[in-house]
Design a protein around this motif. Structure first.
Motif, PDB file in Angstrom:
ATOM      1  N   HIS A 102       0.596   1.986 -37.776  1.00 35.25           N
ATOM      2  CA  HIS A 102      -0.705   2.468 -38.225  1.00 35.25           C
ATOM      3  C   HIS A 102      -0.859   3.950 -37.891  1.00 35.25           C
ATOM      4  N   GLU A 150      -3.913   6.421 -36.741  1.00 42.13           N
ATOM      5  CA  GLU A 150      -5.292   6.523 -36.281  1.00 42.13           C
ATOM      6  C   GLU A 150      -5.577   7.984 -35.973  1.00 42.13           C
ATOM      7  N   GLY A 187      -3.555  12.782 -34.710  1.00 43.59           N
ATOM      8  CA  GLY A 187      -3.181  11.548 -35.386  1.00 43.59           C
ATOM      9  C   GLY A 187      -2.175  10.782 -34.544  1.00 43.59           C
ATOM     10  N   THR A 188      -2.460   9.520 -34.272  1.00 46.05           N
ATOM     11  CA  THR A 188      -1.531   8.677 -33.522  1.00 46.05           C
ATOM     12  C   THR A 188      -0.857   7.707 -34.475  1.00 46.05           C
ATOM     13  N   ARG A 243       1.053   4.609 -34.534  1.00 42.91           N
ATOM     14  CA  ARG A 243       1.159   3.523 -33.550  1.00 42.91           C
ATOM     15  C   ARG A 243       2.044   2.407 -34.084  1.00 42.91           C
TER      16      ARG A 243
END
Length: 256
Positions: free
Chosen positions: A5, A7, A13-14, A16
């Motif tokens: 994803h 996020e 912005g991560t 993940r």
């Protein structure tokens, strides 16, 4: 179910990874990773990126059961797509921080190598164990690892397939910082958030100048640097940064 994803919060912005228990990097995850890296590249609200696998593990490698079912022809057809997924991360024109917890092995280590910085948990273990399967790294490990730690150390890890603990990884330059496991993501977020406040075009210029320069001779590298350096004189960030320096002193500029 989506296994990775993106996020976004406050400029960071991560990406993940979310394929428990070990975040095995199957083809679907690889393809989605490429899509999200390209999305992070396009989005103006993403100014820095974190790659994170969760509190327990970064990524323990490829999906071996999936790979076992592939023959030579199938891997010839797939290997470019595998590399393209990781290259999309490496070519995000923004600062990228890998937050490494637990195992980062095989493709997991190769994914961490695509980042600009690597923060590792004190319990992290990294390595390229493909040789133990009768293989070699196939997602950039033979190239990015040797560029990062030098050919001798890279061959040591690749030839033996051994894992290195966080402190050794720090010593050989495979990671940049070792912190308590519970603090890995927060430390990565602090680093990324600080970089997200910087001048976006200058950061892109710096990253591309360093990365492209490593792939060529010194004269061509200097030409790349020269082009970016002069080009930045046309940007608002350059005007803002120099004006702030003259009027307020160093380090106080706020960039858009």
């Amino acid at each position: 179910m989506t296994s990775v994803h993106l996020e976004v919060a406050e400029g960071v912005g991560t990406i993940r990874l979310d394929r428990p228990p070990m975040n095995a990097l199957d083809i679907a995850l690889q393809d989605r990773l490429k899509e999200l890296a390209e999305e992070a590249t396009r989005r103006d609200d993403v100014r820095a990126v974190i790659i994170y696998g969760g509190e327990k593990v970064f990524a323990a490698g490829a999906d071996i059961k999936e790979m076992q079912a592939m023959d030579h022809a199938a891997m010839v057809a797939r290997s470019r797509g595998l590399q393209d997924s990781f290259t999309a991360v490496a070519r995000i024109p923004k600062p990228v921080v890998a937050a490494v917890t637990g195992y980062a092995l095989g493709g997991g280590c190769e994914l961490a190598l695509c980042a600009d910085f690597r923060i590792a948990a004190d319990n992290a273990k990294l390595g390229q164990p493909e040789i133990l399967l009768g293989l070699i790294p196939g997602a950039g490990g033979t190239q990015r690892l040797s560029r990062l730690v030098g050919p001798s150390k890279a061959k040591d890890l690749i030839f033996t397939g051994r894992m290195v603990k966080a402190e050794e990884a720090l010593t050989i330059g495979l990671v940049d910082r070792v912190v308590p496991a519970a603090e890995v993501y927060e430390q990565a977020l602090q680093w990324a958030a600080r970089l997200a406040q910087g001048p976006a075009l200058a950061l892109r210029a710096a990253k591309e100048s360093v990365d492209a320069g490593l792939e060529t001779d010194i004269d061509t590298g200097l030409a790349i640097e020269r082009t970016w350096f002069a080009g930045l004189f046309a940007t608002e960030d350059r005007e803002r940064g120099m004006r702030s320096f003259v009027e307020e002193g160093p380090g106080k500029a706020k960039f858009l």
